[in-house]
Design a protein around this motif. Sequence first.
Motif, PDB file in Angstrom:
ATOM      1  N   GLY A 120      37.415 -20.885  22.840  1.00 53.00           N
ATOM      2  CA  GLY A 120      38.165 -20.877  21.589  1.00 53.00           C
ATOM      3  C   GLY A 120      39.114 -22.038  21.422  1.00 53.00           C
ATOM      4  O   GLY A 120      39.631 -22.260  20.344  1.00 53.00           O
ATOM      5  N   ILE A 121      39.400 -22.803  22.485  1.00 56.08           N
ATOM      6  CA  ILE A 121      40.298 -23.951  22.381  1.00 56.08           C
ATOM      7  C   ILE A 121      39.443 -25.198  22.240  1.00 56.08           C
ATOM      8  O   ILE A 121      38.502 -25.406  22.988  1.00 56.08           O
ATOM      9  N   ALA A 122      39.806 -26.024  21.250  1.00 54.54           N
ATOM     10  CA  ALA A 122      38.945 -27.162  20.899  1.00 54.54           C
ATOM     11  C   ALA A 122      39.689 -28.483  20.999  1.00 54.54           C
ATOM     12  O   ALA A 122      40.893 -28.520  21.227  1.00 54.54           O
ATOM     13  N   GLY A 123      38.960 -29.546  20.801  1.00 53.77           N
ATOM     14  CA  GLY A 123      39.547 -30.874  20.716  1.00 53.77           C
ATOM     15  C   GLY A 123      40.035 -31.405  22.047  1.00 53.77           C
ATOM     16  O   GLY A 123      39.689 -30.919  23.116  1.00 53.77           O
ATOM     17  N   LYS A 124      40.889 -32.438  21.953  1.00 50.97           N
ATOM     18  CA  LYS A 124      41.411 -33.099  23.151  1.00 50.97           C
ATOM     19  C   LYS A 124      42.214 -32.154  24.030  1.00 50.97           C
ATOM     20  O   LYS A 124      42.229 -32.292  25.236  1.00 50.97           O
ATOM     21  N   VAL A 125      42.911 -31.167  23.410  1.00 50.46           N
ATOM     22  CA  VAL A 125      43.762 -30.283  24.203  1.00 50.46           C
ATOM     23  C   VAL A 125      42.955 -29.366  25.111  1.00 50.46           C
ATOM     24  O   VAL A 125      43.483 -28.823  26.072  1.00 50.46           O
ATOM     25  N   ALA A 126      41.665 -29.200  24.846  1.00 47.39           N
ATOM     26  CA  ALA A 126      40.830 -28.357  25.700  1.00 47.39           C
ATOM     27  C   ALA A 126      40.677 -28.959  27.096  1.00 47.39           C
ATOM     28  O   ALA A 126      40.452 -28.243  28.069  1.00 47.39           O
ATOM     29  N   THR A 127      40.824 -30.274  27.198  1.00 48.50           N
ATOM     30  CA  THR A 127      40.684 -30.929  28.502  1.00 48.50           C
ATOM     31  C   THR A 127      42.033 -31.203  29.159  1.00 48.50           C
ATOM     32  O   THR A 127      42.104 -31.808  30.213  1.00 48.50           O
ATOM     33  N   SER A 128      43.118 -30.746  28.552  1.00 46.76           N
ATOM     34  CA  SER A 128      44.449 -30.928  29.133  1.00 46.76           C
ATOM     35  C   SER A 128      44.625 -30.027  30.346  1.00 46.76           C
ATOM     36  O   SER A 128      43.836 -29.119  30.588  1.00 46.76           O
ATOM     37  N   SER A 129      45.686 -30.277  31.088  1.00 44.91           N
ATOM     38  CA  SER A 129      45.999 -29.438  32.245  1.00 44.91           C
ATOM     39  C   SER A 129      46.690 -28.166  31.772  1.00 44.91           C
ATOM     40  O   SER A 129      47.786 -28.216  31.219  1.00 44.91           O
ATOM     41  N   TRP A 130      46.037 -27.046  31.984  1.00 48.13           N
ATOM     42  CA  TRP A 130      46.568 -25.739  31.603  1.00 48.13           C
ATOM     43  C   TRP A 130      46.720 -24.884  32.853  1.00 48.13           C
ATOM     44  O   TRP A 130      45.975 -25.032  33.812  1.00 48.13           O
ATOM     45  N   LEU A 131      47.657 -23.944  32.811  1.00 48.49           N
ATOM     46  CA  LEU A 131      47.764 -22.910  33.836  1.00 48.49           C
ATOM     47  C   LEU A 131      47.548 -21.565  33.159  1.00 48.49           C
ATOM     48  O   LEU A 131      47.997 -21.350  32.041  1.00 48.49           O
ATOM     49  N   SER A 132      46.881 -20.668  33.842  1.00 55.69           N
ATOM     50  CA  SER A 132      46.665 -19.318  33.350  1.00 55.69           C
ATOM     51  C   SER A 132      47.557 -18.378  34.148  1.00 55.69           C
ATOM     52  O   SER A 132      47.519 -18.367  35.376  1.00 55.69           O
ATOM     53  N   VAL A 133      48.366 -17.601  33.442  1.00 59.06           N
ATOM     54  CA  VAL A 133      49.339 -16.711  34.081  1.00 59.06           C
ATOM     55  C   VAL A 133      49.019 -15.276  33.691  1.00 59.06           C
ATOM     56  O   VAL A 133      48.776 -14.987  32.519  1.00 59.06           O
ATOM     57  N   SER A 134      49.043 -14.369  34.668  1.00 63.80           N
ATOM     58  CA  SER A 134      48.750 -12.972  34.356  1.00 63.80           C
ATOM     59  C   SER A 134      49.581 -12.054  35.237  1.00 63.80           C
ATOM     60  O   SER A 134      50.292 -12.488  36.140  1.00 63.80           O
ATOM     61  N   GLY A 135      49.461 -10.762  34.954  1.00 62.16           N
ATOM     62  CA  GLY A 135      50.098  -9.741  35.782  1.00 62.16           C
ATOM     63  C   GLY A 135      51.614  -9.827  35.792  1.00 62.16           C
ATOM     64  O   GLY A 135      52.263 -10.096  34.789  1.00 62.16           O
ATOM     65  N   LYS A 136      52.202  -9.602  36.967  1.00 58.15           N
ATOM     66  CA  LYS A 136      53.657  -9.587  37.117  1.00 58.15           C
ATOM     67  C   LYS A 136      54.291 -10.932  36.806  1.00 58.15           C
ATOM     68  O   LYS A 136      55.451 -11.021  36.438  1.00 58.15           O
ATOM     69  N   ALA A 137      53.525 -12.007  36.941  1.00 61.59           N
ATOM     70  CA  ALA A 137      54.058 -13.350  36.702  1.00 61.59           C
ATOM     71  C   ALA A 137      54.407 -13.578  35.225  1.00 61.59           C
ATOM     72  O   ALA A 137      55.227 -14.439  34.915  1.00 61.59           O
ATOM     73  N   LEU A 138      53.816 -12.779  34.305  1.00 59.67           N
ATOM     74  CA  LEU A 138      54.107 -12.961  32.879  1.00 59.67           C
ATOM     75  C   LEU A 138      55.595 -12.842  32.586  1.00 59.67           C
ATOM     76  O   LEU A 138      56.148 -13.612  31.807  1.00 59.67           O
ATOM     77  N   ASP A 139      56.252 -11.876  33.213  1.00 57.99           N
ATOM     78  CA  ASP A 139      57.679 -11.668  32.984  1.00 57.99           C
ATOM     79  C   ASP A 139      58.526 -12.770  33.596  1.00 57.99           C
ATOM     80  O   ASP A 139      59.686 -12.933  33.235  1.00 57.99           O
ATOM     81  N   ALA A 140      57.970 -13.534  34.524  1.00 53.17           N
ATOM     82  CA  ALA A 140      58.736 -14.549  35.241  1.00 53.17           C
ATOM     83  C   ALA A 140      58.615 -15.944  34.643  1.00 53.17           C
ATOM     84  O   ALA A 140      59.324 -16.860  35.060  1.00 53.17           O
ATOM     85  N   VAL A 141      57.753 -16.137  33.643  1.00 46.02           N
ATOM     86  CA  VAL A 141      57.482 -17.476  33.123  1.00 46.02           C
ATOM     87  C   VAL A 141      58.765 -18.174  32.671  1.00 46.02           C
ATOM     88  O   VAL A 141      59.069 -19.288  33.094  1.00 46.02           O
ATOM     89  N   GLY A 142      59.535 -17.532  31.804  1.00 39.56           N
ATOM     90  CA  GLY A 142      60.763 -18.145  31.285  1.00 39.56           C
ATOM     91  C   GLY A 142      61.749 -18.484  32.383  1.00 39.56           C
ATOM     92  O   GLY A 142      62.357 -19.559  32.385  1.00 39.56           O
ATOM     93  N   GLY A 143      61.916 -17.580  33.349  1.00 40.33           N
ATOM     94  CA  GLY A 143      62.840 -17.824  34.457  1.00 40.33           C
ATOM     95  C   GLY A 143      62.424 -18.995  35.316  1.00 40.33           C
ATOM     96  O   GLY A 143      63.256 -19.820  35.718  1.00 40.33           O
ATOM     97  N   VAL A 144      61.132 -19.091  35.609  1.00 37.50           N
ATOM     98  CA  VAL A 144      60.627 -20.202  36.423  1.00 37.50           C
ATOM     99  C   VAL A 144      60.845 -21.528  35.699  1.00 37.50           C
ATOM    100  O   VAL A 144      61.272 -22.514  36.289  1.00 37.50           O
ATOM    101  N   ILE A 145      60.580 -21.551  34.395  1.00 30.15           N
ATOM    102  CA  ILE A 145      60.778 -22.778  33.618  1.00 30.15           C
ATOM    103  C   ILE A 145      62.258 -23.155  33.586  1.00 30.15           C
ATOM    104  O   ILE A 145      62.627 -24.316  33.760  1.00 30.15           O
ATOM    105  N   ASN A 146      63.130 -22.176  33.388  1.00 28.06           N
ATOM    106  CA  ASN A 146      64.566 -22.472  33.357  1.00 28.06           C
ATOM    107  C   ASN A 146      65.089 -22.929  34.710  1.00 28.06           C
ATOM    108  O   ASN A 146      66.112 -23.618  34.781  1.00 28.06           O
TER     109      ASN A 146
END
Length: 193
Positions: A120-146
């Motif tokens: 479902g993701i198209a164009g140049k951004v489809a080949t960018s570096s992405w991370l997939s986050v799931s489970g318990k880590a979802l709640d931690a995303v903002g904290g890790v970034i901060n």
Amino acid sequence: MSNITLSLDKIQVLKNRKHWNLYLIMVINHPTNDSKKLVRIIPDGHFINFKKQTDDSYSFVPNGGSTGDGLEMISMDEPQSNTLDVQVYVKNHEGIKKFMSVLESIKGDLKSQTPKNLPGIAGKVATSSWLSVSGKALDAVGGVINDIPDRNMGMLSMGLDLTKSPPKSGLQTFSNKTTTGEVELTWSWLLDS
């Protein structure tokens, strides 16, 4: 099914300084799996460098271009839920750590994975570096970034909700300040039926 594209048109830093090395961390819901989020650093592999002559402003729209011609952040099929949650964190790189180590740090802290393909993701951004986050880590995303040791310039939501006021095909432009009030971003959503 429609295609939607999010473009960053302009960054305005609202604090006077001669030099900034900004980067953005974008967190979006996964296009096909509601139990996951995707994380990407923008732009890929380098910083948005502000020099003294930029007047603390950076436009991604080329000369002669129009709103919506800016830096493509995501291009994808319209989500089945008709909503797309997009959070953007603005950071100023002040450390000596290499840029890509930021992404590796997030990856390690969240125990996330690098997806092989993103349906479902198209164009140049489809080949960018992405991370997939799931489970318990979802709640931690903002904290890790901060917790990244670079200066936190705030966060804002660029989400799109097609259920509240379904837009017709075309361009919608928005502008807002981050949570710290230090940065203002201008962005556009293009809905292409």
